[in-house]
Scaffold this motif. Structure first.
Motif, PDB file in Angstrom:
ATOM      1  N   ASN A 180      -5.530 -10.472  -2.387  1.00  0.00           N
ATOM      2  CA  ASN A 180      -4.774 -11.390  -3.282  1.00  0.00           C
ATOM      3  C   ASN A 180      -3.834 -10.188  -3.959  1.00  0.00           C
ATOM      4  O   ASN A 180      -2.600 -10.592  -4.145  1.00  0.00           O
ATOM      5  N   MET A 181      -4.342  -9.126  -4.424  1.00  0.00           N
ATOM      6  CA  MET A 181      -3.352  -8.052  -5.060  1.00  0.00           C
ATOM      7  C   MET A 181      -2.461  -7.394  -3.971  1.00  0.00           C
ATOM      8  O   MET A 181      -1.538  -6.475  -4.571  1.00  0.00           O
ATOM      9  N   GLY A 182      -2.806  -7.446  -2.877  1.00  0.00           N
ATOM     10  CA  GLY A 182      -1.677  -6.836  -1.857  1.00  0.00           C
ATOM     11  C   GLY A 182      -2.395  -5.674  -1.242  1.00  0.00           C
ATOM     12  O   GLY A 182      -1.546  -4.801  -0.353  1.00  0.00           O
ATOM     13  N   TYR A 183      -3.848  -5.226  -1.478  1.00  0.00           N
ATOM     14  CA  TYR A 183      -4.157  -4.076  -1.091  1.00  0.00           C
ATOM     15  C   TYR A 183      -5.232  -4.293   0.037  1.00  0.00           C
ATOM     16  O   TYR A 183      -6.620  -3.843   0.065  1.00  0.00           O
ATOM     17  N   GLN A 184      -4.693  -4.883   1.006  1.00  0.00           N
ATOM     18  CA  GLN A 184      -5.591  -5.012   2.298  1.00  0.00           C
ATOM     19  C   GLN A 184      -6.183  -4.051   2.969  1.00  0.00           C
ATOM     20  O   GLN A 184      -7.085  -3.861   3.402  1.00  0.00           O
ATOM     21  N   LEU A 185      -5.335  -2.689   3.043  1.00  0.00           N
ATOM     22  CA  LEU A 185      -5.779  -1.615   3.571  1.00  0.00           C
ATOM     23  C   LEU A 185      -6.930  -0.862   2.668  1.00  0.00           C
ATOM     24  O   LEU A 185      -7.765  -0.376   3.103  1.00  0.00           O
ATOM     25  N   GLU A 186      -6.643  -0.643   1.579  1.00  0.00           N
ATOM     26  CA  GLU A 186      -7.416   0.188   0.632  1.00  0.00           C
ATOM     27  C   GLU A 186      -8.686  -0.538  -0.045  1.00  0.00           C
ATOM     28  O   GLU A 186      -9.805  -0.197  -0.247  1.00  0.00           O
ATOM     29  N   GLY A 187      -8.532  -2.157  -0.035  1.00  0.00           N
ATOM     30  CA  GLY A 187      -9.620  -2.788  -0.320  1.00  0.00           C
ATOM     31  C   GLY A 187      -9.662  -2.802  -1.844  1.00  0.00           C
ATOM     32  O   GLY A 187      -9.110  -2.341  -2.700  1.00  0.00           O
ATOM     33  N   ALA A 188     -11.121  -2.996  -2.321  1.00  0.00           N
ATOM     34  CA  ALA A 188     -11.542  -3.237  -3.865  1.00  0.00           C
ATOM     35  C   ALA A 188     -11.602  -1.729  -4.234  1.00  0.00           C
ATOM     36  O   ALA A 188     -11.724  -1.572  -5.614  1.00  0.00           O
ATOM     37  N   SER A 189     -11.548  -0.762  -3.343  1.00  0.00           N
ATOM     38  CA  SER A 189     -11.484   0.578  -4.150  1.00  0.00           C
ATOM     39  C   SER A 189     -10.314   1.041  -4.692  1.00  0.00           C
ATOM     40  O   SER A 189     -10.226   2.331  -5.355  1.00  0.00           O
ATOM     41  N   HIS A 190      -9.187   0.486  -4.391  1.00  0.00           N
ATOM     42  CA  HIS A 190      -7.914   0.835  -5.071  1.00  0.00           C
ATOM     43  C   HIS A 190      -8.018   0.612  -6.541  1.00  0.00           C
ATOM     44  O   HIS A 190      -8.586  -0.018  -7.186  1.00  0.00           O
ATOM     45  N   PRO A 191      -7.382   1.752  -7.072  1.00  0.00           N
ATOM     46  CA  PRO A 191      -7.512   1.907  -8.502  1.00  0.00           C
ATOM     47  C   PRO A 191      -7.141   0.775  -9.159  1.00  0.00           C
ATOM     48  O   PRO A 191      -7.659   0.335 -10.321  1.00  0.00           O
ATOM     49  N   GLU A 192      -5.985  -0.040  -8.689  1.00  0.00           N
ATOM     50  CA  GLU A 192      -5.490  -0.946  -9.410  1.00  0.00           C
ATOM     51  C   GLU A 192      -6.398  -2.154  -9.471  1.00  0.00           C
ATOM     52  O   GLU A 192      -6.391  -2.831 -10.481  1.00  0.00           O
TER      53      GLU A 192
END
Length: 258
Positions: A180-192
């Motif tokens: 939903n936040m737009g981090y399909q590649l990084e997933g839940a590990s993204h800092p944001e």
């Protein structure tokens, strides 16, 4: 009617561990119970279960001391059907507003707290042996209502959602949140994404709202517990596929040595 064991444990401040199940396999549910898990979340959102299969899985969970929770589908009758099959609680995906949360409580509770339809011929009412106000009151008390916080809208509306009377726990759906936040590649590990998750844990503590979340394995579960999660759900498919891959890798390693 027996008390909802995990609801009671969480009220006492204890932590509980369970699994997401998307496979129609009563023997596997028995194994989970014998292994010592606290609960099983039967995944009717992404899994493939007919109503009769759902009831058989719930019945099996009851037989081995697992508290059966159903992650319901988007069908408006899904909450009613899960509870009428004997589920001790429901996990409801994509709850984004206070109005969504109010609707969930209305569907899961009998009057005067909700508008769940009444039938005394169902399994949780022992096919008619239980009825009337005692049964309705006990059902309202024991049902566990869990709402998913898995979008930025839900995160921004967290306080309004989580403090609706009748909501027992807020579950952070980290995968959907990251997408939903737009981090399909990084997933839940993204800092944001991690920043939003950390803020939700803080808000939950401030509001005295128990937080639940998903974990891929035991290490991730311990991290979640250390953050303050009261309810951690391991993805069973990930555990099984990882274990099978480990067997193959170990076997090939042994063969290469020979």
């Amino acid at each position: 009617m027996k008390k909802n064991a995990i609801k009671e444990k969480i009220k006492r401040g204890e932590q509980v561990l369970g699994v997401f199940l998307g496979i129609n396999s009563p023997p596997l549910v028995e194994m989970l119970g014998y292994a010592g898990f606290d609960f099983v979340v039967i995944d009717d959102e992404h899994g493939a279960f007919s109503p009769s299969e759902l009831e058989n899985i719930i019945r099996t969970a009851d037989s081995v001391g697992l508290v059966p929770i159903v992650r319901v589908s988007y069908d408006p009758s899904s909450i009613q059907k899960a509870l009428d099959r004997g589920a001790k609680g429901v996990q409801v995906p994509m709850v984004n507003t206070k109005e969504d949360a109010l609707d969930v409580v209305k569907r899961a509770k009998f009057p005067p707290y909700g508008n769940r339809g009444v039938s005394y011929s169902t399994r949780p009412a022992r096919y008619g042996k239980d009825s009337g106000k005692p049964y309705l009151d006990e059902s309202n008390e024991n049902v566990m209502i869990i709402v998913h916080i898995e979008t930025l809208s839900a995160a921004s509306n967290f306080e309004a959602i989580a403090t609706v009377p009748g909501i027992d726990l807020a579950f952070i759906g980290s995968t959907d949140l990251s997408v939903n936040m737009g981090y399909q590649l990084e997933g839940a590990s993204h800092p944001e994404v991690q920043k939003v998750i950390s803020e939700l844990f803080i808000k939950g503590k401030e509001l005295d709202v128990p937080i639940g979340t998903v974990a891929s394995n035991s290490e991730a579960a311990n991290v979640a517990f250390d953050k303050g999660a009261k309810f951690v759900c391991i993805v069973l498919n990930n555990v099984i596929t990882t274990a099978l891959s480990d067997v193959i890798s170990a076997s090939k390693a042994t063969q290469s040595v020979k």
